[in-house]
Motif scaffolding. Structure first.
Motif, mmCIF file in Angstrom:
data_model
loop_
_atom_site.group_PDB
_atom_site.id
_atom_site.type_symbol
_atom_site.label_atom_id
_atom_site.label_comp_id
_atom_site.label_asym_id
_atom_site.label_seq_id
_atom_site.Cartn_x
_atom_site.Cartn_y
_atom_site.Cartn_z
ATOM 1 N N ALA A 151 0.838 -1.208 0.000
ATOM 2 C CA ALA A 151 0.000 0.000 0.000
ATOM 3 C C ALA A 151 0.869 1.254 0.000
ATOM 4 O O ALA A 151 0.556 2.234 -0.687
ATOM 5 C CB ALA A 151 -0.936 -0.012 1.208
ATOM 6 N N TRP A 152 1.956 1.226 0.766
ATOM 7 C CA TRP A 152 2.853 2.384 0.811
ATOM 8 C C TRP A 152 3.506 2.617 -0.558
ATOM 9 O O TRP A 152 3.564 3.740 -1.044
ATOM 10 C CB TRP A 152 3.923 2.183 1.887
ATOM 11 N N SER A 170 0.118 7.546 -3.685
ATOM 12 C CA SER A 170 0.476 8.702 -4.506
ATOM 13 C C SER A 170 1.456 9.589 -3.735
ATOM 14 O O SER A 170 1.561 9.487 -2.505
ATOM 15 C CB SER A 170 -0.781 9.507 -4.846
ATOM 16 N N PRO A 171 2.154 10.473 -4.430
ATOM 17 C CA PRO A 171 3.043 11.400 -3.716
ATOM 18 C C PRO A 171 2.296 12.232 -2.664
ATOM 19 O O PRO A 171 2.835 12.502 -1.593
ATOM 20 C CB PRO A 171 3.601 12.293 -4.825
ATOM 21 N N GLU A 172 1.058 12.592 -2.955
ATOM 22 C CA GLU A 172 0.267 13.357 -1.996
ATOM 23 C C GLU A 172 -0.054 12.527 -0.744
ATOM 24 O O GLU A 172 0.000 13.025 0.378
ATOM 25 C CB GLU A 172 -1.036 13.859 -2.641
ATOM 26 N N GLU A 173 -0.391 11.255 -0.951
ATOM 27 C CA GLU A 173 -0.678 10.368 0.179
ATOM 28 C C GLU A 173 0.579 10.133 1.018
ATOM 29 O O GLU A 173 0.521 10.143 2.249
ATOM 30 C CB GLU A 173 -1.241 9.032 -0.315
ATOM 31 N N GLN A 174 1.704 9.952 0.346
ATOM 32 C CA GLN A 174 2.952 9.782 1.084
ATOM 33 C C GLN A 174 3.317 11.050 1.846
ATOM 34 O O GLN A 174 3.770 10.990 2.991
ATOM 35 C CB GLN A 174 4.087 9.358 0.143
ATOM 36 N N ALA A 175 3.097 12.221 1.248
ATOM 37 C CA ALA A 175 3.377 13.495 1.923
ATOM 38 C C ALA A 175 2.520 13.638 3.177
ATOM 39 O O ALA A 175 2.990 14.151 4.204
ATOM 40 C CB ALA A 175 3.147 14.671 0.966
ATOM 41 N N ALA A 176 1.276 13.182 3.112
ATOM 42 C CA ALA A 176 0.399 13.254 4.291
ATOM 43 C C ALA A 176 0.947 12.380 5.420
ATOM 44 O O ALA A 176 0.899 12.767 6.591
ATOM 45 C CB ALA A 176 -1.022 12.825 3.920
ATOM 46 N N GLU A 183 13.317 5.431 7.918
ATOM 47 C CA GLU A 183 12.422 4.629 7.092
ATOM 48 C C GLU A 183 13.296 3.565 6.442
ATOM 49 O O GLU A 183 14.442 3.836 6.064
ATOM 50 C CB GLU A 183 11.763 5.500 6.019
ATOM 51 N N LEU A 184 12.793 2.364 6.315
ATOM 52 C CA LEU A 184 13.560 1.289 5.711
ATOM 53 C C LEU A 184 13.184 1.121 4.237
ATOM 54 O O LEU A 184 12.049 1.398 3.838
ATOM 55 C CB LEU A 184 13.317 -0.023 6.449
ATOM 56 N N ARG A 185 14.120 0.647 3.458
ATOM 57 C CA ARG A 185 13.846 0.323 2.059
ATOM 58 C C ARG A 185 12.918 -0.888 2.025
ATOM 59 O O ARG A 185 12.772 -1.593 3.019
ATOM 60 C CB ARG A 185 15.136 0.048 1.324
ATOM 61 N N PRO A 186 12.298 -1.179 0.888
ATOM 62 C CA PRO A 186 11.361 -2.310 0.818
ATOM 63 C C PRO A 186 11.990 -3.622 1.282
ATOM 64 O O PRO A 186 13.192 -3.844 1.121
ATOM 65 C CB PRO A 186 10.992 -2.366 -0.673
ATOM 66 N N LEU A 241 0.375 7.698 14.722
ATOM 67 C CA LEU A 241 1.076 7.367 13.477
ATOM 68 C C LEU A 241 0.400 6.237 12.706
ATOM 69 O O LEU A 241 0.705 6.018 11.543
ATOM 70 C CB LEU A 241 2.518 6.925 13.777
ATOM 71 N N LEU A 242 -0.494 5.513 13.361
ATOM 72 C CA LEU A 242 -1.025 4.279 12.786
ATOM 73 C C LEU A 242 -2.352 4.486 12.073
ATOM 74 O O LEU A 242 -3.243 5.166 12.567
ATOM 75 C CB LEU A 242 -1.217 3.239 13.896
ATOM 76 N N GLU A 243 -2.451 3.864 10.917
ATOM 77 C CA GLU A 243 -3.720 3.774 10.206
ATOM 78 C C GLU A 243 -4.446 2.548 10.751
ATOM 79 O O GLU A 243 -3.820 1.663 11.347
ATOM 80 C CB GLU A 243 -3.470 3.623 8.704
ATOM 81 N N PRO A 244 -5.764 2.456 10.544
ATOM 82 C CA PRO A 244 -6.477 1.265 11.012
ATOM 83 C C PRO A 244 -5.815 -0.010 10.500
ATOM 84 O O PRO A 244 -5.450 -0.106 9.328
ATOM 85 C CB PRO A 244 -7.879 1.447 10.423
#
Length: 144
Positions: free
Chosen positions: A35-36, A40-46, A70-73, A123-126
């Motif tokens: 999902a990450w 989109s760039p906007e979602e990642q910016a949020a 942040e870790l790489r994939p 920091l957590l999404e559902p």
């Protein structure tokens, strides 16, 4: 006879309780890596804005972030194992085929892990998970 100190008398002998010594914690962040990567760039910016707010709130509430990344994939990971016979093997990751992957971490010095946990939930999404675990580092100079 007892006396009551007057405002001009020294109160040096009346000590306040000592504040708890800080401990060092690692905050491990797990999320849906696919999902990450698809965001989109906007979602990642949020999401990055959430992390900036988390950092600011930690500072405001007396928690000190001393590191993190942040870790790489997980597909870029290398797994190192030693089998039962003692032979080493190195393979490409990830460690487990799960939806959630370890995606990043913070190192935080804190005297109030419960308050830190409350901040981490922001920091957590559902459905996402974080793990907070004390390290064995000696933060306050008193021994581990």
């Amino acid at each position: 006879m007892t006396t009551t100190p007057t405002p001009d008398q020294s109160t040096a002998d009346q000590t306040a309780p000592a504040a708890p010594s800080p401990s060092e914690y690692v905050v491990l962040l797990y999320a849906d890596e696919a999902a990450w990567l698809a965001a989109s760039p906007e979602e990642q910016a949020a999401v990055f804005s959430q992390h900036e707010r988390f950092s600011a709130r930690c500072e405001e509430r007396g928690h000190r972030i001393t590191g993190g990344a942040e870790l790489r994939p997980s597909t870029t990971a290398r797994l190192v194992r030693r089998d039962a016979a003692g032979s080493p093997t190195v393979t490409d990751g990830p460690y487990a085929e799960t939806v959630e992957q370890f995606g990043g971490y913070y190192l935080v010095e804190s005297s109030d892990v419960d308050d830190l946990a409350a901040l981490v939930t922001d920091l957590l999404e559902p459905g996402e998970t974080a793990e907070i675990r004390a390290t064995t580092n000696d933060v306050d100079g008193q021994g581990a």
